[in-house]
Design an enzyme around this catalytic site. Sequence first.
Site, PDB file in Angstrom:
ATOM      1  N   HIS A 268       0.859  -1.195   0.000  1.00 25.04           N
ATOM      2  CA  HIS A 268       0.000   0.000   0.000  1.00 25.04           C
ATOM      3  C   HIS A 268       0.894   1.245   0.000  1.00 25.04           C
ATOM      4  O   HIS A 268       1.184   1.806  -1.055  1.00 25.04           O
ATOM      5  CB  HIS A 268      -0.925  -0.074   1.209  1.00 25.04           C
ATOM      6  CG  HIS A 268      -2.011   0.949   1.253  1.00 25.04           C
ATOM      7  ND1 HIS A 268      -2.313   1.787   0.208  1.00 25.04           N
ATOM      8  CD2 HIS A 268      -2.898   1.260   2.234  1.00 25.04           C
ATOM      9  CE1 HIS A 268      -3.326   2.558   0.542  1.00 25.04           C
ATOM     10  NE2 HIS A 268      -3.696   2.277   1.772  1.00 25.04           N
ATOM     11  N   HIS A 307      -1.963  -0.716 -11.759  1.00 26.30           N
ATOM     12  CA  HIS A 307      -2.806  -0.305 -10.642  1.00 26.30           C
ATOM     13  C   HIS A 307      -4.073  -1.137 -10.669  1.00 26.30           C
ATOM     14  O   HIS A 307      -4.566  -1.452 -11.748  1.00 26.30           O
ATOM     15  CB  HIS A 307      -3.162   1.194 -10.774  1.00 26.30           C
ATOM     16  CG  HIS A 307      -3.676   1.797  -9.510  1.00 26.30           C
ATOM     17  ND1 HIS A 307      -4.975   1.681  -9.125  1.00 26.30           N
ATOM     18  CD2 HIS A 307      -3.042   2.506  -8.540  1.00 26.30           C
ATOM     19  CE1 HIS A 307      -5.131   2.310  -7.966  1.00 26.30           C
ATOM     20  NE2 HIS A 307      -3.981   2.814  -7.586  1.00 26.30           N
ATOM     21  N   ASP A 363       3.226   6.261  -7.574  1.00 25.78           N
ATOM     22  CA  ASP A 363       4.470   6.001  -6.857  1.00 25.78           C
ATOM     23  C   ASP A 363       5.699   6.012  -7.757  1.00 25.78           C
ATOM     24  O   ASP A 363       6.826   5.972  -7.269  1.00 25.78           O
ATOM     25  CB  ASP A 363       4.395   4.630  -6.171  1.00 25.78           C
ATOM     26  CG  ASP A 363       3.446   4.686  -4.997  1.00 25.78           C
ATOM     27  OD1 ASP A 363       3.464   5.712  -4.309  1.00 25.78           O
ATOM     28  OD2 ASP A 363       2.695   3.728  -4.791  1.00 25.78           O
TER      29      ASP A 363
HETATM   30  N1  ACO Z   1       5.056  -5.230 -14.113  1.00 22.96           N
HETATM   31  C1  ACO Z   1       4.913  -6.246 -14.992  1.00 22.96           C
HETATM   32  N2  ACO Z   1       3.742  -6.904 -15.194  1.00 22.96           N
HETATM   33  C2  ACO Z   1       2.691  -6.517 -14.477  1.00 22.96           C
HETATM   34  C3  ACO Z   1       2.768  -5.444 -13.558  1.00 22.96           C
HETATM   35  C4  ACO Z   1       4.008  -4.807 -13.386  1.00 22.96           C
HETATM   36  N3  ACO Z   1       4.137  -3.808 -12.531  1.00 22.96           N
HETATM   37  N4  ACO Z   1       1.547  -5.279 -12.986  1.00 22.96           N
HETATM   38  C5  ACO Z   1       0.748  -6.185 -13.532  1.00 22.96           C
HETATM   39  N5  ACO Z   1       1.428  -6.939 -14.434  1.00 22.96           N
HETATM   40  C6  ACO Z   1       0.888  -7.975 -15.297  1.00 22.96           C
HETATM   41  C7  ACO Z   1       0.619  -9.258 -14.524  1.00 22.96           C
HETATM   42  O1  ACO Z   1       1.744 -10.110 -14.524  1.00 22.96           O
HETATM   43  C8  ACO Z   1      -0.550  -9.825 -15.258  1.00 22.96           C
HETATM   44  O2  ACO Z   1      -0.072 -10.402 -16.459  1.00 22.96           O
HETATM   45  P1  ACO Z   1      -0.698 -11.786 -17.005  1.00 22.96           P
HETATM   46  O3  ACO Z   1      -2.110 -11.414 -17.361  1.00 22.96           O
HETATM   47  O4  ACO Z   1       0.156 -12.156 -18.163  1.00 22.96           O
HETATM   48  O5  ACO Z   1      -0.633 -12.758 -15.869  1.00 22.96           O
HETATM   49  C9  ACO Z   1      -1.371  -8.598 -15.665  1.00 22.96           C
HETATM   50  O6  ACO Z   1      -0.401  -7.537 -15.741  1.00 22.96           O
HETATM   51  C10 ACO Z   1      -2.462  -8.216 -14.666  1.00 22.96           C
HETATM   52  O7  ACO Z   1      -1.870  -8.112 -13.373  1.00 22.96           O
HETATM   53  P2  ACO Z   1      -2.668  -8.258 -12.002  1.00 22.96           P
HETATM   54  O8  ACO Z   1      -1.716  -8.668 -10.933  1.00 22.96           O
HETATM   55  O9  ACO Z   1      -3.887  -9.114 -12.205  1.00 22.96           O
HETATM   56  O10 ACO Z   1      -3.158  -6.781 -11.744  1.00 22.96           O
HETATM   57  P3  ACO Z   1      -3.696  -6.210 -10.375  1.00 22.96           P
HETATM   58  O11 ACO Z   1      -4.686  -5.178 -10.735  1.00 22.96           O
HETATM   59  O12 ACO Z   1      -4.133  -7.289  -9.450  1.00 22.96           O
HETATM   60  O13 ACO Z   1      -2.397  -5.561  -9.729  1.00 22.96           O
HETATM   61  C11 ACO Z   1      -0.823  -4.026  -8.884  1.00 22.96           C
HETATM   62  C12 ACO Z   1      -2.220  -4.215  -9.487  1.00 22.96           C
HETATM   63  C13 ACO Z   1      -0.711  -4.834  -7.561  1.00 22.96           C
HETATM   64  C14 ACO Z   1      -0.641  -2.535  -8.553  1.00 22.96           C
HETATM   65  C15 ACO Z   1       0.242  -4.492  -9.893  1.00 22.96           C
HETATM   66  O14 ACO Z   1       0.113  -3.779 -11.101  1.00 22.96           O
HETATM   67  C16 ACO Z   1       1.654  -4.396  -9.354  1.00 22.96           C
HETATM   68  O15 ACO Z   1       2.118  -5.329  -8.670  1.00 22.96           O
HETATM   69  N6  ACO Z   1       2.389  -3.266  -9.644  1.00 22.96           N
HETATM   70  C17 ACO Z   1       3.714  -3.040  -9.112  1.00 22.96           C
HETATM   71  C18 ACO Z   1       3.651  -2.553  -7.659  1.00 22.96           C
HETATM   72  C19 ACO Z   1       3.175  -1.121  -7.549  1.00 22.96           C
HETATM   73  O16 ACO Z   1       3.604  -0.233  -8.266  1.00 22.96           O
HETATM   74  N7  ACO Z   1       2.249  -0.882  -6.602  1.00 22.96           N
HETATM   75  C20 ACO Z   1       1.726   0.470  -6.329  1.00 22.96           C
HETATM   76  C21 ACO Z   1       0.274   0.562  -6.633  1.00 22.96           C
HETATM   77  S1  ACO Z   1      -0.263   2.225  -6.377  1.00 22.96           S
HETATM   78  C22 ACO Z   1      -0.661   2.342  -4.772  1.00 22.96           C
HETATM   79  O17 ACO Z   1      -0.982   1.383  -4.087  1.00 22.96           O
HETATM   80  C23 ACO Z   1      -0.612   3.673  -4.063  1.00 22.96           C
END
Ligand code: ACO
Length: 431
Positions: A268, A307, A363
């Site tokens: 978070h 996100h 972020d």
């Molecule tokens: N880098 C590479 N691939 C990614 C990323 C990423 N940052 N985020 C998602 N993906 C890919 C996943 O591997 C998945 O691919 P697939 O369909 O081939 O399996 C697809 O995109 C969908 O990903 P999910 O995990 O289902 O997306 P979700 O909405 O659950 O996740 C999250 C959102 C947790 C923010 C994710 O994008 C992530 O881990 N990002 C990096 C961490 C980050 O920056 N967090 C800050 C969020 S902002 C905040 O909280 C204030």
Amino acid sequence: MSQDTLTITDNRTGKQYELPIQDGTIKAMDLRQIKLSDDDFGLMTYDPAFMNTASCKSRITFIDGDKGILEYRGYPIDQLAEKSTYLEVAYLLLYGELPTSSQLAEWTKNITYHTFINENIKKVIDGFHYNAHPMGMFEATLGALSTFYPDAKDIFNIESRWKQIYRLIAKVPTIAAFAFRHRLGMRYSYPDNDLSYEGNFLNMMFKTTELTYKPNPVLERALTVLYILHADHEQNCSTNAMRSIGSAHTDPFSSLAGAAAALYGPLHGGANEMVLRMLKEIGSVAKVPDYIKRVKAGEFRLMGFGHRVYKNYDPRARIIKQVAYEVFEVTGKDPLLDIALELERIALEDEYFVKRKLYPNVDFYSGIIYQAMRFPVDMFPVMFAIPRTSGWLAQWMELLDDPDQKIARPRQIYLGHRTRDYVPIDQRKDN
Ligand code: ACO
């Protein structure tokens, strides 16, 4: 048959039910009438992490993740970031309307009046180990503050409620800065009520020998923008914690301590720290393509990208990127910025990221800005918590005034053992 209904056929019994649809939602409680027999509990929904469950009706923050829209009380975030101040936005979140000049002056006076903390709270902070994490100190001190203000328990007394709001918004920067200086072993710098909310925070953080601290106006404004962008984000993890604790009619100091604890988690409030570590690990612009290749191969994720809600450019990221350039004019350019820009450039063109709608989130740039402004990495979640305090409190007020709300208490699907007899210890066997 009304069009705003949902007809459900229970294939177990052949019975049909017509449920009203309001605001694109059906009420989960309407499903309870769907039963196999009279003594059946009734149908529930299973929704871990609230992926598709609205827990409240709200009029505070609107997000359209597909279109990349964020609005506070209907005002677009980019207009607020450009034209407003943090205290004005806090007023907007809490009262629902932008203040007039006299309302803003009164509000600012009330907040400024409460910036000092009881000297005994300093002793609480003094009691922490020299290397204590500032976010741990922050949340513990908020909990401790509840013992200083027993009147805060009077949550349905409107006058008392507002007093706690003034106190909390006023004191969170003081607690944050004192926690920072305790760790450095530096004398605390007391609030300077002649400065703005943001300028005073810089004073409490960085004042050393000068008689009067003069904040750099560009850095002060950068902090304003970052505070505005982080002030609220509807039902995120920490806001949900604030509402859940508040639903037990806990005082706002203790509820806020709980919300801060949720924000402390790396999923978070800790993501900007991970972005910074990632940029340092990449080390140079030349190594970016190889890093992207490894992300695409599934070795790890690109931090600061993607996100849960935004499937478009996070509107806050666009604003923050501009702020980064302004801050670097003052502080000198952080070499990590070039790596960040190159990562963003390649990722936005790459099919892997385009197909998955992965864009930079808030972020991606905030950590680089905080670092350039000399905030250490472990202060980042605290920097997030200071402005989010107004959002948490606005959501808490809304909860208390909402006749639909009760103490938050989810259901479970019980899959464990049922009634069995106690086994004396000498008759138990290793599993
Ligand atoms: N880098 C590479 N691939 C990614 C990323 C990423 N940052 N985020 C998602 N993906 C890919 C996943 O591997 C998945 O691919 P697939 O369909 O081939 O399996 C697809 O995109 C969908 O990903 P999910 O995990 O289902 O997306 P979700 O909405 O659950 O996740 C999250 C959102 C947790 C923010 C994710 O994008 C992530 O881990 N990002 C990096 C961490 C980050 O920056 N967090 C800050 C969020 S902002 C905040 O909280 C204030």
